[in-house]
Design a protein around this motif. Structure first.
Motif, PDB file in Angstrom:
ATOM      1  N   TYR A  40       0.742  -1.140  -0.169  1.00 53.47           N
ATOM      2  CA  TYR A  40      -0.208   0.073   0.051  1.00 53.47           C
ATOM      3  C   TYR A  40       0.789   1.260  -0.044  1.00 53.47           C
ATOM      4  O   TYR A  40       0.405   2.115  -0.649  1.00 53.47           O
ATOM      5  N   ALA A  41       1.894   1.248   0.782  1.00 48.58           N
ATOM      6  CA  ALA A  41       2.800   2.284   0.672  1.00 48.58           C
ATOM      7  C   ALA A  41       3.475   2.742  -0.763  1.00 48.58           C
ATOM      8  O   ALA A  41       3.566   4.013  -1.072  1.00 48.58           O
ATOM      9  N   GLU A  42       3.798   1.674  -1.572  1.00 51.41           N
ATOM     10  CA  GLU A  42       4.404   1.860  -2.624  1.00 51.41           C
ATOM     11  C   GLU A  42       3.480   2.061  -3.682  1.00 51.41           C
ATOM     12  O   GLU A  42       3.750   2.137  -4.917  1.00 51.41           O
ATOM     13  N   HIS A  43       2.097   1.749  -3.678  1.00 51.52           N
ATOM     14  CA  HIS A  43       1.130   1.806  -4.730  1.00 51.52           C
ATOM     15  C   HIS A  43       1.195   3.178  -5.487  1.00 51.52           C
ATOM     16  O   HIS A  43       0.544   3.182  -6.542  1.00 51.52           O
ATOM     17  N   GLY A  44       1.140   4.170  -4.624  1.00 51.97           N
ATOM     18  CA  GLY A  44       1.146   5.378  -5.322  1.00 51.97           C
ATOM     19  C   GLY A  44       2.347   6.078  -5.941  1.00 51.97           C
ATOM     20  O   GLY A  44       2.034   6.741  -6.734  1.00 51.97           O
ATOM     21  N   ASN A  45       3.319   5.466  -5.911  1.00 55.95           N
ATOM     22  CA  ASN A  45       4.723   5.894  -6.287  1.00 55.95           C
ATOM     23  C   ASN A  45       4.906   5.483  -7.823  1.00 55.95           C
ATOM     24  O   ASN A  45       4.759   4.121  -8.182  1.00 55.95           O
ATOM     25  N   ASP A  46       4.924   6.351  -8.678  1.00 55.53           N
ATOM     26  CA  ASP A  46       5.095   5.965 -10.154  1.00 55.53           C
ATOM     27  C   ASP A  46       6.564   5.506 -10.470  1.00 55.53           C
ATOM     28  O   ASP A  46       6.774   4.769 -11.562  1.00 55.53           O
ATOM     29  N   GLN A  47       7.536   5.821  -9.792  1.00 53.16           N
ATOM     30  CA  GLN A  47       8.945   5.481  -9.906  1.00 53.16           C
ATOM     31  C   GLN A  47       9.194   4.188  -9.606  1.00 53.16           C
ATOM     32  O   GLN A  47      10.424   3.706  -9.943  1.00 53.16           O
ATOM     33  N   ILE A  48       8.470   3.438  -8.892  1.00 53.58           N
ATOM     34  CA  ILE A  48       8.716   2.108  -8.210  1.00 53.58           C
ATOM     35  C   ILE A  48       7.458   1.350  -8.636  1.00 53.58           C
ATOM     36  O   ILE A  48       6.494   1.663  -8.686  1.00 53.58           O
ATOM     37  N   SER A  49       7.937  -0.003  -9.232  1.00 51.50           N
ATOM     38  CA  SER A  49       6.973  -0.864  -9.877  1.00 51.50           C
ATOM     39  C   SER A  49       6.503  -1.337  -8.508  1.00 51.50           C
ATOM     40  O   SER A  49       7.065  -2.425  -7.847  1.00 51.50           O
ATOM     41  N   SER A  50       5.087  -1.074  -8.111  1.00 56.25           N
ATOM     42  CA  SER A  50       4.688  -2.004  -6.825  1.00 56.25           C
ATOM     43  C   SER A  50       4.167  -3.399  -7.179  1.00 56.25           C
ATOM     44  O   SER A  50       3.358  -3.430  -7.912  1.00 56.25           O
ATOM     45  N   GLY A  51       4.865  -4.090  -6.385  1.00 54.00           N
ATOM     46  CA  GLY A  51       4.495  -5.583  -6.646  1.00 54.00           C
ATOM     47  C   GLY A  51       4.437  -6.149  -5.223  1.00 54.00           C
ATOM     48  O   GLY A  51       5.081  -5.517  -4.032  1.00 54.00           O
ATOM     49  N   PHE A  52       3.405  -7.129  -4.942  1.00 55.35           N
ATOM     50  CA  PHE A  52       3.058  -7.584  -3.799  1.00 55.35           C
ATOM     51  C   PHE A  52       4.109  -8.576  -3.453  1.00 55.35           C
ATOM     52  O   PHE A  52       4.574  -9.612  -4.341  1.00 55.35           O
ATOM     53  N   GLN A  53       4.594  -8.841  -2.293  1.00 56.06           N
ATOM     54  CA  GLN A  53       5.467  -9.763  -1.638  1.00 56.06           C
ATOM     55  C   GLN A  53       4.788 -10.929  -1.334  1.00 56.06           C
ATOM     56  O   GLN A  53       4.485 -11.260  -0.108  1.00 56.06           O
ATOM     57  N   TRP A  54       4.551 -11.820  -2.226  1.00 57.27           N
ATOM     58  CA  TRP A  54       3.774 -12.962  -1.717  1.00 57.27           C
ATOM     59  C   TRP A  54       4.598 -14.053  -1.064  1.00 57.27           C
ATOM     60  O   TRP A  54       4.150 -14.605  -0.170  1.00 57.27           O
ATOM     61  N   LEU A  55       5.962 -14.087  -1.268  1.00 57.41           N
ATOM     62  CA  LEU A  55       6.768 -15.249  -0.344  1.00 57.41           C
ATOM     63  C   LEU A  55       6.866 -14.741   1.047  1.00 57.41           C
ATOM     64  O   LEU A  55       6.578 -15.649   1.958  1.00 57.41           O
ATOM     65  N   SER A  56       7.060 -13.419   1.212  1.00 61.45           N
ATOM     66  CA  SER A  56       6.829 -13.062   2.606  1.00 61.45           C
ATOM     67  C   SER A  56       5.718 -13.184   3.356  1.00 61.45           C
ATOM     68  O   SER A  56       5.383 -13.682   4.508  1.00 61.45           O
ATOM     69  N   PHE A  57       4.631 -12.684   2.551  1.00 62.59           N
ATOM     70  CA  PHE A  57       2.983 -12.943   3.092  1.00 62.59           C
ATOM     71  C   PHE A  57       2.946 -14.350   3.298  1.00 62.59           C
ATOM     72  O   PHE A  57       2.190 -14.858   4.501  1.00 62.59           O
ATOM     73  N   GLY A  58       3.242 -15.355   2.415  1.00 68.28           N
ATOM     74  CA  GLY A  58       2.928 -16.822   2.537  1.00 68.28           C
ATOM     75  C   GLY A  58       3.704 -17.160   3.721  1.00 68.28           C
ATOM     76  O   GLY A  58       3.166 -18.159   4.608  1.00 68.28           O
ATOM     77  N   GLY A  59       5.074 -17.080   3.835  1.00 67.83           N
ATOM     78  CA  GLY A  59       5.884 -17.416   5.132  1.00 67.83           C
ATOM     79  C   GLY A  59       5.364 -17.117   6.387  1.00 67.83           C
ATOM     80  O   GLY A  59       5.171 -17.833   7.289  1.00 67.83           O
ATOM     81  N   GLY A  60       4.797 -15.899   6.188  1.00 63.53           N
ATOM     82  CA  GLY A  60       4.157 -15.107   7.464  1.00 63.53           C
ATOM     83  C   GLY A  60       3.027 -15.828   7.991  1.00 63.53           C
ATOM     84  O   GLY A  60       2.741 -16.094   9.121  1.00 63.53           O
ATOM     85  N   LEU A  61       2.049 -16.049   7.034  1.00 65.68           N
ATOM     86  CA  LEU A  61       0.918 -16.933   7.081  1.00 65.68           C
ATOM     87  C   LEU A  61       1.091 -18.206   7.648  1.00 65.68           C
ATOM     88  O   LEU A  61       0.470 -18.706   8.562  1.00 65.68           O
ATOM     89  N   LEU A  62       2.253 -18.988   7.013  1.00 63.19           N
ATOM     90  CA  LEU A  62       2.453 -20.207   7.478  1.00 63.19           C
ATOM     91  C   LEU A  62       3.027 -20.123   8.988  1.00 63.19           C
ATOM     92  O   LEU A  62       2.735 -21.148   9.879  1.00 63.19           O
ATOM     93  N   LEU A  63       3.977 -19.318   9.347  1.00 62.80           N
ATOM     94  CA  LEU A  63       4.491 -19.081  10.640  1.00 62.80           C
ATOM     95  C   LEU A  63       3.326 -18.827  11.631  1.00 62.80           C
ATOM     96  O   LEU A  63       3.150 -19.194  12.779  1.00 62.80           O
ATOM     97  N   PHE A  64       2.584 -17.894  11.330  1.00 66.74           N
ATOM     98  CA  PHE A  64       1.287 -17.450  12.128  1.00 66.74           C
ATOM     99  C   PHE A  64       0.411 -18.645  12.292  1.00 66.74           C
ATOM    100  O   PHE A  64      -0.328 -18.977  13.710  1.00 66.74           O
ATOM    101  N   ALA A  65      -0.360 -19.393  11.399  1.00 67.18           N
ATOM    102  CA  ALA A  65      -0.848 -20.365  11.409  1.00 67.18           C
ATOM    103  C   ALA A  65      -0.363 -21.540  12.255  1.00 67.18           C
ATOM    104  O   ALA A  65      -0.994 -22.099  13.125  1.00 67.18           O
ATOM    105  N   ALA A  66       0.985 -21.803  12.274  1.00 71.88           N
ATOM    106  CA  ALA A  66       1.586 -23.019  13.110  1.00 71.88           C
ATOM    107  C   ALA A  66       1.663 -22.568  14.397  1.00 71.88           C
ATOM    108  O   ALA A  66       1.390 -23.456  15.335  1.00 71.88           O
ATOM    109  N   GLY A  67       2.067 -21.411  14.799  1.00 73.17           N
ATOM    110  CA  GLY A  67       2.266 -20.877  16.127  1.00 73.17           C
ATOM    111  C   GLY A  67       0.916 -20.941  16.977  1.00 73.17           C
ATOM    112  O   GLY A  67       0.804 -21.169  17.938  1.00 73.17           O
ATOM    113  N   MET A  68      -0.217 -20.507  16.344  1.00 75.26           N
ATOM    114  CA  MET A  68      -1.400 -20.261  16.689  1.00 75.26           C
ATOM    115  C   MET A  68      -2.092 -21.669  17.106  1.00 75.26           C
ATOM    116  O   MET A  68      -2.841 -21.677  18.053  1.00 75.26           O
TER     117      MET A  68
END
Length: 105
Positions: A40-68
């Protein structure tokens, strides 16, 4: 009063068994939060190609689900042992132990 060192070591290990999944869940939540925030922070900036970090999000989801899941299972196991849960979460063999007096087997 001198405490038994074996008891102290066992309690320390028990605390570690609960703290490590809690830290995993916290790290996973922070990884998911950071991935969303950067998108969301990089979404409005035209100088940077805003891409979603799927690997980071998926790893976080996996860690969160395993711990909880581990912490939730531990709490359910402890509450079943102390008979604090409702009838929906009781184990199947404890509800069938109470027999009615008029029932023929």
């Amino acid at each position: 009063m001198v405490m038994n060192t074996r008891l102290v070591f066992a309690r320390f290990l028990a605390i570690l068994v609960l703290v490590i999944p809690g830290l995993m869940a916290m790290k996973g939540f922070l990884m998911m939060k950071d991935a969303l925030f950067l998108y969301y922070a990089e979404h409005g900036n035209d100088q940077i190609s805003s891409g979603f970090q799927w690997l980071s999000f998926g790893g976080g989801l996996l860690l969160f689900a395993a711990g909880m899941s581990f912490l939730g299972g531990w709490i359910l196991f402890r509450d079943r042992k102390r008979n604090y849960v409702g009838p929906r979460f009781r184990s199947k063999n404890t509800t069938e132990q109470a027999e009615t007096p008029g029932k023929l087997s």
